[in-house]
Design a protein around this motif. Sequence first.
Motif, mmCIF file in Angstrom:
data_model
loop_
_atom_site.group_PDB
_atom_site.id
_atom_site.type_symbol
_atom_site.label_atom_id
_atom_site.label_comp_id
_atom_site.label_asym_id
_atom_site.label_seq_id
_atom_site.Cartn_x
_atom_site.Cartn_y
_atom_site.Cartn_z
ATOM 1 N N GLN A 16 0.950 -1.080 0.048
ATOM 2 C CA GLN A 16 -0.105 0.100 0.249
ATOM 3 C C GLN A 16 1.019 1.221 0.109
ATOM 4 O OE1 GLN A 16 -2.474 -0.471 3.469
ATOM 5 N NE2 GLN A 16 -4.151 -1.490 2.342
ATOM 6 N N ARG A 17 1.954 1.244 0.709
ATOM 7 C CA ARG A 17 2.967 2.533 0.617
ATOM 8 C C ARG A 17 3.626 2.567 -0.620
ATOM 9 N NH1 ARG A 17 0.460 2.672 4.501
ATOM 10 N NH2 ARG A 17 0.951 3.084 6.873
ATOM 11 N N LEU A 18 3.895 1.482 -1.015
ATOM 12 C CA LEU A 18 4.538 1.576 -2.384
ATOM 13 C C LEU A 18 3.664 2.074 -3.603
ATOM 14 C CD1 LEU A 18 6.153 -1.883 -2.381
ATOM 15 C CD2 LEU A 18 7.337 0.281 -2.749
ATOM 16 N N LEU A 19 2.285 1.676 -3.415
ATOM 17 C CA LEU A 19 1.225 2.398 -4.597
ATOM 18 C C LEU A 19 1.150 3.657 -4.049
ATOM 19 C CD1 LEU A 19 -1.154 -0.794 -4.231
ATOM 20 C CD2 LEU A 19 0.100 -0.001 -6.481
ATOM 21 N N SER A 40 12.072 2.547 0.556
ATOM 22 C CA SER A 40 12.882 1.622 0.903
ATOM 23 C C SER A 40 12.165 0.467 1.983
ATOM 24 C CB SER A 40 13.970 2.401 1.660
ATOM 25 O OG SER A 40 14.645 3.076 0.637
ATOM 26 N N LEU A 41 12.385 -0.754 1.428
ATOM 27 C CA LEU A 41 11.608 -1.735 2.076
ATOM 28 C C LEU A 41 12.712 -2.597 3.064
ATOM 29 C CD1 LEU A 41 9.196 -3.139 -0.360
ATOM 30 C CD2 LEU A 41 8.799 -1.577 1.517
ATOM 31 N N THR A 42 12.471 -3.159 4.063
ATOM 32 C CA THR A 42 13.502 -3.980 4.796
ATOM 33 C C THR A 42 12.704 -5.330 5.317
ATOM 34 O OG1 THR A 42 15.584 -4.034 6.321
ATOM 35 C CG2 THR A 42 13.415 -2.677 6.862
ATOM 36 N N GLN A 43 13.321 -6.530 5.358
ATOM 37 C CA GLN A 43 12.905 -7.566 6.089
ATOM 38 C C GLN A 43 12.863 -7.399 7.606
ATOM 39 O OE1 GLN A 43 14.952 -10.873 4.692
ATOM 40 N NE2 GLN A 43 16.897 -10.494 5.986
ATOM 41 N N ARG A 44 11.717 -7.726 8.174
ATOM 42 C CA ARG A 44 11.651 -7.969 9.597
ATOM 43 C C ARG A 44 12.759 -8.761 10.361
ATOM 44 N NH1 ARG A 44 4.961 -7.968 10.796
ATOM 45 N NH2 ARG A 44 4.777 -5.576 10.185
ATOM 46 N N VAL A 60 8.529 -1.144 5.872
ATOM 47 C CA VAL A 60 8.695 0.193 5.269
ATOM 48 C C VAL A 60 9.792 0.956 6.254
ATOM 49 C CG1 VAL A 60 8.361 2.334 4.344
ATOM 50 C CG2 VAL A 60 6.886 0.556 3.877
ATOM 51 N N SER A 61 11.406 0.797 5.758
ATOM 52 C CA SER A 61 12.028 1.629 6.603
ATOM 53 C C SER A 61 12.179 3.139 6.524
ATOM 54 C CB SER A 61 13.426 0.914 6.228
ATOM 55 O OG SER A 61 13.912 1.313 4.900
ATOM 56 N N THR A 62 11.881 3.577 5.273
ATOM 57 C CA THR A 62 11.887 5.060 4.936
ATOM 58 C C THR A 62 11.551 5.381 3.576
ATOM 59 O OG1 THR A 62 13.385 6.916 5.051
ATOM 60 C CG2 THR A 62 14.181 5.153 3.984
#
Length: 625
Positions: A16-19, A40-44, A60-62
């Motif tokens: 959703q953040r990407l969209l 920028s995405l990061t794995q948990r 989402v990291s930033t």
Amino acid sequence: MSEMFSIGTSALISTQRLLATVGQNIANASTEGYSRQSVSLTQRDPQYAGVGFVGKGVEVSTITRNASDFLVSNVRYSASSQSRAASYADLAGQVDNLLSDGTFSPAMQKFFSSLQDVNNDPASVPARAVLLNSADSLTDRFQDLHTRFSALSSNVNERLTANVDKLNSLASALSGLNRDIVGAFGASQGQPPNDLLDQRDQLLRQMSELVNVNVTPEQDGSVNVYIGNGQLLVAGARTVKLAVTPNALDGSRKEVSIVTSSSTSQISAALSGGEMAGALQFRDQVLEPARNAIGRLAVVLAETFNAQHQAGVDLTGTRGANVFTYTQPVASGKATNAGTLAVAIDPANLANLSTSDYNLTFDGSVYTLERLDNATTQTLTGPGPFSVEGLVITPSATTAAGDMFQIQPTKYAARYLDVALSDAQRIAVASPVKSTATLANLGSAKISAPAVLDANNAALQTPVQLVFNSAATYQVNGVGASIAYTSGANIDINGWRVQITDSPRTGDTFQVAANTNGKGDNTNGLRLLDLRSTDFMDGGTATYQDAFSRILGQTGSLTQQAEISRDSLKVQLDSSEAAREQVAGVNLDEEAADLIKYQQLYAAAAQVIAAADASFQMLIAALRG
């Protein structure tokens, strides 16, 4: 089962953040100054489950903006340079158009053509009236040029005022953005407020179009802005006000100053970019030199024409008066000066008269005269008066150490150039003296028409006889010492000059006496006409018309250079903006592709949740048996 729900939900939220970010980019594709944003995405962090580490999804990291500080700074610098060149070229073009409008040179030519008509018929009052009308037309051209130059000067002052007001407004807005950005960094634990940063870059770009700015970042996310030679304009949430103030020595000339509660510091000379620097450089390099040059032409024309006119007599037999009047140089001083300064044109050194203004300072011992067009200085010792560069400078006895004056020799001369004569009969084209040869002369010698060297000599019209007591010598009035004769040599007596040529014989006599009833004489008129082709200006290298042509040529050259600079800097600015756009610009094709990809990701994340739900329902059903 819960892990599947958690992983699917994290994927759904991240997508959703990407969209949403893609939508933000598309929505602002045409927004000036907008920088494309990226998620920028990061794995948990995974969880150990005995058999190994099990993933827990994504987050989402930033959200960052694709901006390069170097490229943004380069755009600001290019915009500042191009704005300066565009402002300079626009104003210089107006001066070039004024000088090349095709009215001044014809007026000068008409004036001397009318003088030629008077020489053709010296007794004609109508021809003399036409000459006076032509003189009026010529002075009108001088006055009109000065008026329009003054209007351009007022335009520069108005531009400076408008630009300073706009810059103050932008600086105030920037300080507010600095405050908001610092607060946003704190509230988000260091996450960048991208839209606020874009707005700040856009404000800095607008400021750079007015004046060259140097930007330094602070650790809290704010920026400081400096102009000129390091004068602080914005420091975080605090601003320093600029103001337009009168020049200390010339109130008609406005300057850019930094104003604090305790002082006012003029910084005009330190500004190097933007519209303000362009307007200031135009004033110093084009407008004032052109106005002073036209004023100098007015001074030299008036002085030389008046001097020669005074050497003649009019139709009534009266000695010639001034044809033109003009204002003497203007000298102004600081309000704190103890002394005063008188400045006048030096008629004997007109060839050395420059187009520059000057500053004169006194240190208690010597005077220092600075020429403002090239910053050269010379030291003047003694109490004065001083004869320098076509001027006579006379300080008062009360002048004290620290006194400073500005001298404007020709700035206002064209404004006040006018015709002093109103009676056509008063035009003095006849010579006050004439030369004759005795009819009984036996030699081939001839005497020239007298040239008046000193129109104020009391004995100018006193009759003088040159009597040859031999073929090689002569006596003045037939008495006194014999003078050796040389054909063509100057003979100067009582303020006039003649030449005798060829071969005289003993007893030959020549006379110079008052030119009574000389209505048909045009001797002085011819000498007035000769002024047109005499090199009075620029160190004795230029006629009136040459001097005007040089003004026109210099202004045209500066204008052409400014236009070339403006066009080349526009190409440089376009290149800088294109380089920024490659990094920060929104590519709609790329965004459309990302949109499809993220839609598929969103659908897949939803399927993970659906699969987890189906598995959970099957487990519940099995337990219910």
